[in-house]
Design an enzyme around this catalytic site. Structure first.
Site, PDB file in Angstrom:
ATOM      1  N   ASP A   1       0.884  -1.165   0.000  1.00  0.00           N
ATOM      2  CA  ASP A   1       0.000   0.000   0.000  1.00  0.00           C
ATOM      3  C   ASP A   1       0.922   1.215   0.000  1.00  0.00           C
ATOM      4  OD1 ASP A   1      -2.283   1.618   0.151  1.00  0.00           O
ATOM      5  OD2 ASP A   1      -2.199   1.654   2.336  1.00  0.00           O
TER       6      ASP A   1
ATOM      7  N   GLU B   1      -1.056  -1.177  -5.092  1.00  0.00           N
ATOM      8  CA  GLU B   1      -2.307  -0.466  -5.342  1.00  0.00           C
ATOM      9  C   GLU B   1      -2.113   0.608  -6.405  1.00  0.00           C
ATOM     10  OE1 GLU B   1      -5.831   1.945  -2.994  1.00  0.00           O
ATOM     11  OE2 GLU B   1      -4.006   1.428  -1.915  1.00  0.00           O
TER      12      GLU B   1
ATOM     13  N   ASP C   1      -2.772   0.895   6.689  1.00  0.00           N
ATOM     14  CA  ASP C   1      -1.891   0.699   5.533  1.00  0.00           C
ATOM     15  C   ASP C   1      -1.381  -0.744   5.466  1.00  0.00           C
ATOM     16  OD1 ASP C   1      -1.295   3.811   4.798  1.00  0.00           O
ATOM     17  OD2 ASP C   1      -1.380   3.480   6.963  1.00  0.00           O
TER      18      ASP C   1
END
Length: 184
Positions: A7, A67, A140
């Site tokens: 992330d 991501e 996260d």
């Protein structure tokens, strides 16, 4: 298969290293790379790059799932996150590990079966799939674990993996000792 979910960010980079074996997920390591707000931005990027390089060398993932970025409002933050993401992608590329990118919608769909799932639903399914007693405190890190699961789901069946890796080329089409199959 060992999957590293990422992330991206510049203050916090969540990561989750997960082993997928016989359709079961096993958490290997998870955490966050954290940079200090007072540090010069280039130094923060250097910290992220060094930590990613070390994580990749120690974890030896077969794939990295990152991501895709999506921003609506703050363009300054978007640029800085994009720069941090670029440093992350460079470290992965230099390590020679394949990179796969997923949108938040794809992660929600893969983890919960519903693309409009809320964050608590995604976190609970991630916890269950990884057999964790509780989710990591940082969102996260939880997001990175979900990212790894998303890639595991997207990677497909064992048969698809064998086809992608070229293992099926040397096997007979019908499991026999060779020969050909006549068209009907």
């Amino acid at each position: 298969m060992v999957i590293l979910g990422i992330d991206p960010g510049y203050a916090i980079v969540g990561y989750g290293l997960v082993r997928l074996h016989h359709s079961r997920y096993h958490p290997l390591e998870h955490g966050a790379i954290v940079t200090k707000a007072g540090e010069a931005f280039p130094r923060r990027l250097e910290i992220i790059a060094d930590a990613m390089t070390e994580l990749l060398a120690q974890g030896k993932p077969d794939a990295v799932a990152v991501e895709k970025l999506f921003f609506q409002n703050n363009k300054t933050t978007a640029i800085q996150v994009a720069e941090a993401r670029g440093v992350i992608l460079l470290a992965v590329q230099k390590a020679g590990v394949p990179i796969y990118e997923y949108t938040p919608l794809q992660v929600k769909q893969a983890v919960t079966g519903y693309g409009q799932a809320k964050k608590p639903q995604v976190m609970e399914m991630t916890r269950r799939l990884l057999c964790l007693k509780e989710m990591p405190k940082l969102d996260d890190t939880a997001d990175a674990l979900a990212m790894a699961i998303c890639h595991g789901q997207a990677a497909g069946s064992a048969l698809r993996q064998e086809l992608l890796q070229g293992r099926m080329a040397s096997r007979p089409a019908w499991g026999g000792k060779g020969g050909t199959r006549n068209a009907l």
